[in-house]
Design an enzyme around this catalytic site. Sequence first.
Site, PDB file in Angstrom:
ATOM      1  N   GLU A   1       0.830  -1.211   0.000  1.00 12.97           N
ATOM      2  CA  GLU A   1       0.000   0.000   0.000  1.00 12.97           C
ATOM      3  C   GLU A   1       0.862   1.258   0.000  1.00 12.97           C
ATOM      4  O   GLU A   1       0.548   2.237  -0.682  1.00 12.97           O
ATOM      5  CB  GLU A   1      -0.927  -0.015   1.222  1.00 12.97           C
ATOM      6  CG  GLU A   1      -2.037  -1.051   1.114  1.00 12.97           C
ATOM      7  CD  GLU A   1      -2.727  -1.335   2.430  1.00 12.97           C
ATOM      8  OE1 GLU A   1      -3.821  -1.909   2.400  1.00 12.97           O
ATOM      9  OE2 GLU A   1      -2.154  -0.999   3.496  1.00 12.97           O
TER      10      GLU A   1
ATOM     11  N   ASP B   1      -4.689  -6.323  11.280  1.00 12.80           N
ATOM     12  CA  ASP B   1      -5.716  -6.087  12.296  1.00 12.80           C
ATOM     13  C   ASP B   1      -5.100  -6.117  13.692  1.00 12.80           C
ATOM     14  O   ASP B   1      -5.440  -5.305  14.558  1.00 12.80           O
ATOM     15  CB  ASP B   1      -6.813  -7.155  12.209  1.00 12.80           C
ATOM     16  CG  ASP B   1      -7.534  -7.170  10.874  1.00 12.80           C
ATOM     17  OD1 ASP B   1      -7.545  -6.127  10.185  1.00 12.80           O
ATOM     18  OD2 ASP B   1      -8.094  -8.223  10.516  1.00 12.80           O
TER      19      ASP B   1
END
Length: 331
Positions: A214, A280
């Site tokens: 990303e 997460d």
Amino acid sequence: MRVVPLDAARARDLIACFPGLPVLVVGDLMLDRFIVGRVSRISPEAPVPVVQFQAEHVRLGGAANVAHNIIALGGRASLVGLVGRDTAAAQLRQELSRAGGNAGGLVEDASRPTTEKVRIVTDRNQQVARIDYEQDADVSGQLEHELVDRIRRLGNGAKALLVSDYLKGAVTRTIIAQLVVAMKKSGAPFLIDPKIPHLTCYAGATIVTPNHGEAETATHRRIRNDEEAREAALDFRARAGCEGVLITRGEHGMWLLDAAGEGAIPSIAREVSDVTGAGDTVAATLALALAAGATMREAAILANYAAGLVVGKFGPATVSREELVGQFTND
């Protein structure tokens, strides 16, 4: 340049503060379903393996997995997101309740299915195929208003605000703007686990946590070493308009950039079984540590240790407070 290590006693003191800390988690909820079986032959109908069914189980995914990680570490997670009016939603609520979470922040959208990922996996943990049930259009109108209302109601008193953005429709510019307002009102840190198409929505966040790919996509840069990670983090911060950046780089560890400084955090993973959901765990640990009063450096190091533990487990998984403390008991 490397980040100064975290003193073991200080780490234990911070982790001891985790129990009961309230964190608001907003984002894309998912249900991860695993169909596990044994492969013994190739189908005569097509060149694909035949999987003989052995077991099926479900786990919380996406923002729900972030909340599960916060609960496993001792924190108290308030979860806001969208579900459909279907069996998967009922199972998600059931799994959330079993984990010790509360479904009061879930908004039902009858026009879309609950996001569900069905993975067909062999008994040797090799993924054969994945089927996704989703409708990823951005929420709007009355449903978006309901999400904002849940944020206002459940965000009161939160010691950290966290967005888990998977581009499944629950995270919009309006939702993030509401969280920025909540951050300014409360002074709580605001963290975002991002998706790059929403990059311009993240202005004002305390820290954004892109993974290696990303960060490369957002900055149009290759990241092959610490210096390139440093340049990418600076560029990412400028493009996103956020205060800090934590780039997770897999086996290369992390790169942290914030107002107090910058530097590399080496990976401590001893065994990598599955990286599903590792981001997460990073986001959840980072949020809880900041809520406990950690500096960004201290929070990032704790998150790095948690990530090193969770990648040794299969599928979206959690790390307990006891497991994390155990990383600092032999120093």
